[in-house]
Design an enzyme around this catalytic site. Structure first.
Site, mmCIF file in Angstrom:
data_model
loop_
_atom_site.group_PDB
_atom_site.id
_atom_site.type_symbol
_atom_site.label_atom_id
_atom_site.label_comp_id
_atom_site.label_asym_id
_atom_site.label_seq_id
_atom_site.Cartn_x
_atom_site.Cartn_y
_atom_site.Cartn_z
ATOM 1 N N LYS A 53 35.506 40.980 51.013
ATOM 2 C CA LYS A 53 35.129 42.373 51.296
ATOM 3 C C LYS A 53 33.621 42.471 51.533
ATOM 4 O O LYS A 53 33.165 43.151 52.452
ATOM 5 C CB LYS A 53 35.556 43.286 50.133
ATOM 6 C CG LYS A 53 37.072 43.486 50.075
ATOM 7 C CD LYS A 53 37.547 44.213 48.828
ATOM 8 C CE LYS A 53 39.083 44.247 48.811
ATOM 9 N NZ LYS A 53 39.653 44.932 47.636
ATOM 10 N N GLN A 97 37.751 46.671 41.872
ATOM 11 C CA GLN A 97 38.815 45.714 42.188
ATOM 12 C C GLN A 97 39.851 45.671 41.061
ATOM 13 O O GLN A 97 39.508 45.583 39.882
ATOM 14 C CB GLN A 97 38.207 44.316 42.414
ATOM 15 C CG GLN A 97 39.193 43.268 42.887
ATOM 16 C CD GLN A 97 39.756 43.527 44.279
ATOM 17 O OE1 GLN A 97 39.158 44.216 45.097
ATOM 18 N NE2 GLN A 97 40.934 42.994 44.552
ATOM 19 N N ASP A 120 39.480 53.333 48.605
ATOM 20 C CA ASP A 120 40.796 52.694 48.459
ATOM 21 C C ASP A 120 41.928 53.693 48.699
ATOM 22 O O ASP A 120 43.082 53.289 48.857
ATOM 23 C CB ASP A 120 40.942 52.139 47.031
ATOM 24 C CG ASP A 120 40.611 50.658 46.939
ATOM 25 O OD1 ASP A 120 40.872 49.926 47.911
ATOM 26 O OD2 ASP A 120 40.101 50.239 45.884
HETATM 27 N N1 GUN Z 1 43.650 44.546 44.222
HETATM 28 C C1 GUN Z 1 44.555 44.137 45.155
HETATM 29 N N2 GUN Z 1 44.471 44.911 46.259
HETATM 30 C C2 GUN Z 1 43.511 45.814 46.032
HETATM 31 C C3 GUN Z 1 42.955 46.873 46.818
HETATM 32 O O1 GUN Z 1 43.350 47.149 47.946
HETATM 33 N N3 GUN Z 1 41.948 47.569 46.221
HETATM 34 C C4 GUN Z 1 41.509 47.312 44.976
HETATM 35 N N4 GUN Z 1 40.539 48.066 44.485
HETATM 36 N N5 GUN Z 1 41.996 46.341 44.219
HETATM 37 C C5 GUN Z 1 42.993 45.592 44.756
#
Ligand code: GUN
Length: 281
Positions: A53, A97, A120
């Site tokens: 990311k 996350q 998100d």
């Molecule tokens: N963990 C797995 N996928 C995601 C996501 O799309 N966003 C976040 N914040 N954590 C994750």
């Protein structure tokens, strides 16, 4: 034989547009777009996701602010960090996350992120706005699936769409997006009766259950569009999806591969949401 929906190629194309939007924002507002990425603990998969990311942010010119906290971090410490990010004008999007270490209450942490910084698309207000077909930040994976359908000229209107999986992150928002696009939507899950028959009625089948090669050719209608959100390992440890790609590709009209399908779109939509959040700020 089907058309392979190339998520990698589409993601690269979208990221070019995002890079231009980021530059325009800088020119017009005289400041950068900022995304805060918070990781707690040492979960290896989460570390890879977070690294990707941050790298993607760099590629399009979004300034990332990365916070890696130790696994023992206490609830109050994490809450204080999130509150600080909420109040920081340089930061347009906040991503915590998941999963968080077990001693932390993820729900109460996520509740501290205001809807306008919730890139998100996880919070109740964004999910509620999506359900009412109003402006919202939409969860990145299902949002990416909609972009793929659009890019390949697949209009869900009037089609029978079946979503396999009912998670808050993928299945439910996916169903709402397809409904908002005028599909007739069925959501299947572990208690669904005659699952194979329901799937076989789908013009558009989206699979997000996390079970390697679960969807076999007999569960797919000839000419269906098959979208595979899964990221699994097969019996030889090789990366695969929830769909038996080799068999199903002979029956579908369009199909996404794993890897190279939905995966590259998810991070791209995070960048897209971050730009939207900044533009709306
Ligand atoms: N963990 C797995 N996928 C995601 C996501 O799309 N966003 C976040 N914040 N954590 C994750």
């Amino acid at each position: 034989m089907s058309v392979r929906i190339d998520g990698k190629e589409l993601a690269a194309k979208l990221r070019e547009g995002i890079r231009e939007d980021v530059q325009r924002f800088k020119r017009e507002r005289g400041k950068e777009i900022g995304l805060a990425v918070v990781l707690v603990g040492e979960d290896p998969a989460s570390q890879v996701y977070v690294r990707n990311k941050i790298k993607a942010c760099e590629e399009v010119g979004i300034r990332s602010y990365s916070y890696h906290l130790p696994a023992e971090t206490e609830q109050a410490q994490l809450a204080a960090l999130v509150d600080e990010l909420v109040g920081d004008e340089k930061i347009h999007g906040i991503l915590v996350q998941l999963p968080l270490p077990k001693h932390l209450d993820a729900e109460s942490i996520l509740k501290r992120i205001p809807p306008e910084k919730d890139v998100d698309g996880f919070c109740a207000e964004n999910v509620g706005n999506l359900a009412m077909n109003r402006t919202a930040l939409v969860a990145c994976t299902p949002f990416g699936v909609m972009k793929m359908l659009e890019a390949y000229g697949i209009d869900p209107r009037g089609k029978s769409a079946v979503v396999l999986g009912r998670s808050n992150i993928v299945g439910k928002p996916m169903a709402m997006l397809l409904l908002n696009a005028d599909a007739t939507v069925t959501v299947c899950h572990s208690k669904t009766k005659d699952l194979a028959a329901v799937c076989a009625g789908a013009d558009i089948l989206v699979v997000a259950i996390g079970r390697a090669k679960f969807v076999t050719a007999d569960m797919v209608k000839p000419g269906a569009v098959v979208i595979d959100v899964g990221m699994d390992r097969d019996e030889n440890g090789k990366l695969c999806g929830d769909v038996d790609y080799e068999a199903v590709k002979e029956k579908a009209s369009y199909i996404t591969p794993v890897p190279g399908g939905v995966g590259p779109m998810t991070i791209t939509m995070l960048l897209y949401n971050t730009v939207l959040a900044a533009q709306r700020s």
